[in-house]
Design a protein around this motif. Sequence first.
Motif, PDB file in Angstrom:
ATOM      1  N   GLY A  43      33.047 -12.492  15.047  1.00  0.00           N
ATOM      2  CA  GLY A  43      33.780 -11.519  14.242  1.00  0.00           C
ATOM      3  C   GLY A  43      33.106 -10.184  14.017  1.00  0.00           C
ATOM      4  N   MET A  44      31.755 -10.145  13.957  1.00  0.00           N
ATOM      5  CA  MET A  44      31.043  -8.892  13.714  1.00  0.00           C
ATOM      6  C   MET A  44      29.824  -8.822  14.627  1.00  0.00           C
ATOM      7  SD  MET A  44      32.681  -7.388  11.145  1.00  0.00           S
ATOM      8  CE  MET A  44      31.686  -6.354  10.101  1.00  0.00           C
ATOM      9  N   GLU A  45      29.385  -7.589  14.902  1.00  0.00           N
ATOM     10  CA  GLU A  45      28.205  -7.365  15.723  1.00  0.00           C
ATOM     11  C   GLU A  45      27.348  -6.292  15.066  1.00  0.00           C
ATOM     12  OE1 GLU A  45      29.804  -7.927  20.250  1.00  0.00           O
ATOM     13  OE2 GLU A  45      30.219  -6.016  19.282  1.00  0.00           O
ATOM     14  N   TYR A  46      26.041  -6.391  15.256  1.00  0.00           N
ATOM     15  CA  TYR A  46      25.138  -5.341  14.802  1.00  0.00           C
ATOM     16  C   TYR A  46      25.211  -4.174  15.775  1.00  0.00           C
ATOM     17  CZ  TYR A  46      22.980  -8.841  11.768  1.00  0.00           C
ATOM     18  OH  TYR A  46      22.757  -9.806  10.816  1.00  0.00           O
ATOM     19  N   THR A  47      25.021  -2.963  15.268  1.00  0.00           N
ATOM     20  CA  THR A  47      24.940  -1.776  16.110  1.00  0.00           C
ATOM     21  C   THR A  47      23.607  -1.089  15.843  1.00  0.00           C
ATOM     22  OG1 THR A  47      25.994  -0.307  14.479  1.00  0.00           O
ATOM     23  CG2 THR A  47      27.443  -1.428  16.053  1.00  0.00           C
ATOM     24  N   MET A  48      23.084  -0.429  16.857  1.00  0.00           N
ATOM     25  CA  MET A  48      21.862   0.358  16.736  1.00  0.00           C
ATOM     26  C   MET A  48      22.048   1.610  17.574  1.00  0.00           C
ATOM     27  SD  MET A  48      19.008  -2.654  17.144  1.00  0.00           S
ATOM     28  CE  MET A  48      17.692  -1.928  16.188  1.00  0.00           C
ATOM     29  N   GLU A  49      21.668   2.761  17.015  1.00  0.00           N
ATOM     30  CA  GLU A  49      21.769   4.008  17.764  1.00  0.00           C
ATOM     31  C   GLU A  49      20.675   4.968  17.322  1.00  0.00           C
ATOM     32  OE1 GLU A  49      25.262   6.432  16.904  1.00  0.00           O
ATOM     33  OE2 GLU A  49      25.351   5.598  14.897  1.00  0.00           O
ATOM     34  N   TYR A  50      20.200   5.770  18.260  1.00  0.00           N
ATOM     35  CA  TYR A  50      19.235   6.812  17.939  1.00  0.00           C
ATOM     36  C   TYR A  50      19.938   7.909  17.153  1.00  0.00           C
ATOM     37  CZ  TYR A  50      16.319   4.858  21.685  1.00  0.00           C
ATOM     38  OH  TYR A  50      15.563   4.038  22.472  1.00  0.00           O
ATOM     39  N   VAL A  51      19.239   8.492  16.195  1.00  0.00           N
ATOM     40  CA  VAL A  51      19.796   9.615  15.448  1.00  0.00           C
ATOM     41  C   VAL A  51      18.745  10.701  15.261  1.00  0.00           C
ATOM     42  CG1 VAL A  51      21.603   8.347  14.228  1.00  0.00           C
ATOM     43  CG2 VAL A  51      19.349   8.461  13.248  1.00  0.00           C
ATOM     44  N   ASP A  52      19.223  11.928  15.156  1.00  0.00           N
ATOM     45  CA  ASP A  52      18.337  13.062  14.928  1.00  0.00           C
ATOM     46  C   ASP A  52      18.342  13.507  13.473  1.00  0.00           C
ATOM     47  OD1 ASP A  52      17.473  13.299  17.627  1.00  0.00           O
ATOM     48  OD2 ASP A  52      19.381  14.249  18.121  1.00  0.00           O
ATOM     49  N   VAL A  53      19.459  13.232  12.774  1.00  0.00           N
ATOM     50  CA  VAL A  53      19.593  13.637  11.374  1.00  0.00           C
ATOM     51  C   VAL A  53      20.303  12.514  10.614  1.00  0.00           C
ATOM     52  CG1 VAL A  53      20.617  15.340   9.810  1.00  0.00           C
ATOM     53  CG2 VAL A  53      19.780  16.063  12.049  1.00  0.00           C
ATOM     54  N   ALA A  54      19.788  12.182   9.448  1.00  0.00           N
ATOM     55  CA  ALA A  54      20.428  11.161   8.620  1.00  0.00           C
ATOM     56  C   ALA A  54      21.723  11.712   8.034  1.00  0.00           C
ATOM     57  CB  ALA A  54      19.503  10.730   7.491  1.00  0.00           C
ATOM     58  N   ASP A  55      22.735  10.862   7.971  1.00  0.00           N
ATOM     59  CA  ASP A  55      23.972  11.201   7.274  1.00  0.00           C
ATOM     60  C   ASP A  55      23.640  11.202   5.784  1.00  0.00           C
ATOM     61  OD1 ASP A  55      26.487  10.133   5.734  1.00  0.00           O
ATOM     62  OD2 ASP A  55      27.260  10.892   7.649  1.00  0.00           O
ATOM     63  N   PRO A  56      24.228  12.097   4.999  1.00  0.00           N
ATOM     64  CA  PRO A  56      23.915  12.123   3.563  1.00  0.00           C
ATOM     65  C   PRO A  56      24.181  10.795   2.849  1.00  0.00           C
ATOM     66  CG  PRO A  56      25.240  14.031   4.182  1.00  0.00           C
ATOM     67  CD  PRO A  56      25.156  13.146   5.385  1.00  0.00           C
ATOM     68  N   ASN A  57      25.078   9.959   3.400  1.00  0.00           N
ATOM     69  CA  ASN A  57      25.390   8.676   2.772  1.00  0.00           C
ATOM     70  C   ASN A  57      24.588   7.500   3.338  1.00  0.00           C
ATOM     71  OD1 ASN A  57      27.415   9.671   0.970  1.00  0.00           O
ATOM     72  ND2 ASN A  57      28.735   9.925   2.748  1.00  0.00           N
ATOM     73  N   ASP A  58      23.752   7.757   4.336  1.00  0.00           N
ATOM     74  CA  ASP A  58      22.903   6.707   4.891  1.00  0.00           C
ATOM     75  C   ASP A  58      21.868   6.266   3.856  1.00  0.00           C
ATOM     76  OD1 ASP A  58      24.083   6.745   7.403  1.00  0.00           O
ATOM     77  OD2 ASP A  58      22.471   7.871   8.357  1.00  0.00           O
ATOM     78  N   GLU A  59      21.549   4.991   3.885  1.00  0.00           N
ATOM     79  CA  GLU A  59      20.401   4.468   3.134  1.00  0.00           C
ATOM     80  C   GLU A  59      19.216   4.590   4.095  1.00  0.00           C
ATOM     81  OE1 GLU A  59      18.348   2.595  -0.011  1.00  0.00           O
ATOM     82  OE2 GLU A  59      20.455   3.169  -0.004  1.00  0.00           O
ATOM     83  N   VAL A  60      18.199   5.345   3.720  1.00  0.00           N
ATOM     84  CA  VAL A  60      17.053   5.577   4.588  1.00  0.00           C
ATOM     85  C   VAL A  60      15.899   4.688   4.142  1.00  0.00           C
ATOM     86  CG1 VAL A  60      15.413   7.281   5.458  1.00  0.00           C
ATOM     87  CG2 VAL A  60      17.789   7.951   5.029  1.00  0.00           C
ATOM     88  N   VAL A  61      15.350   3.933   5.097  1.00  0.00           N
ATOM     89  CA  VAL A  61      14.224   3.045   4.842  1.00  0.00           C
ATOM     90  C   VAL A  61      13.075   3.487   5.733  1.00  0.00           C
ATOM     91  CG1 VAL A  61      13.381   0.661   4.961  1.00  0.00           C
ATOM     92  CG2 VAL A  61      15.740   1.117   4.241  1.00  0.00           C
ATOM     93  N   GLU A  62      11.936   3.792   5.127  1.00  0.00           N
ATOM     94  CA  GLU A  62      10.739   4.166   5.869  1.00  0.00           C
ATOM     95  C   GLU A  62       9.673   3.120   5.627  1.00  0.00           C
ATOM     96  OE1 GLU A  62       9.470   8.327   5.728  1.00  0.00           O
ATOM     97  OE2 GLU A  62      11.307   8.730   4.605  1.00  0.00           O
ATOM     98  N   GLN A  63       9.050   2.676   6.717  1.00  0.00           N
ATOM     99  CA  GLN A  63       7.998   1.674   6.595  1.00  0.00           C
ATOM    100  C   GLN A  63       7.034   1.838   7.762  1.00  0.00           C
ATOM    101  OE1 GLN A  63       9.369  -2.374   5.853  1.00  0.00           O
ATOM    102  NE2 GLN A  63       7.671  -3.156   7.086  1.00  0.00           N
TER     103      GLN A  63
END
Length: 120
Positions: A43-63
Amino acid sequence: MFGIPGKQAVKMTASAATQISKLMERDSRAGLRIGVKKGGCAGMEYTMEYVDVADPNDEVVEQDGAIIMIAPMAQMFLFGTEIDYQVSLLEAGFKFNNPNVSEACGCGESISFKAPDDAA
C-alpha cells in the motif's frame, strides 16, 4: 510540524549518517528528503530524493553532518523511525526501522501503517 520539542523526528545510525554525508558531498546537495507515497503490494512505499533547499514545511534532522528533510505529508508516518544503512554480500541500502508499520511485503519495499487508534 508533528514533532515533540527536544526530540528528533527520526534517528540515523552512524552508518546511515556517514552514507548520507558521503552522498551529499559527492553530489553537492544540501540534503536528502524522505517521504512516503501510495504504491507497492502493501500500500505505501518510502521515497528518497536529493534536494538543494529545504521546503519551509519540511522537518529537518541533522546528525553527524548528515541532513534529512522529511516531507510534510510523511512526518506523521515516519515519527520515531531509525534509518540504517546496511551492506551485505548481496546488497547495500537504507533500511527503515519504523515503529508505525503494521506490515511489510516480502521484498521489504512496500509497507502499510497502523491505524491511528492502533498506534496508541
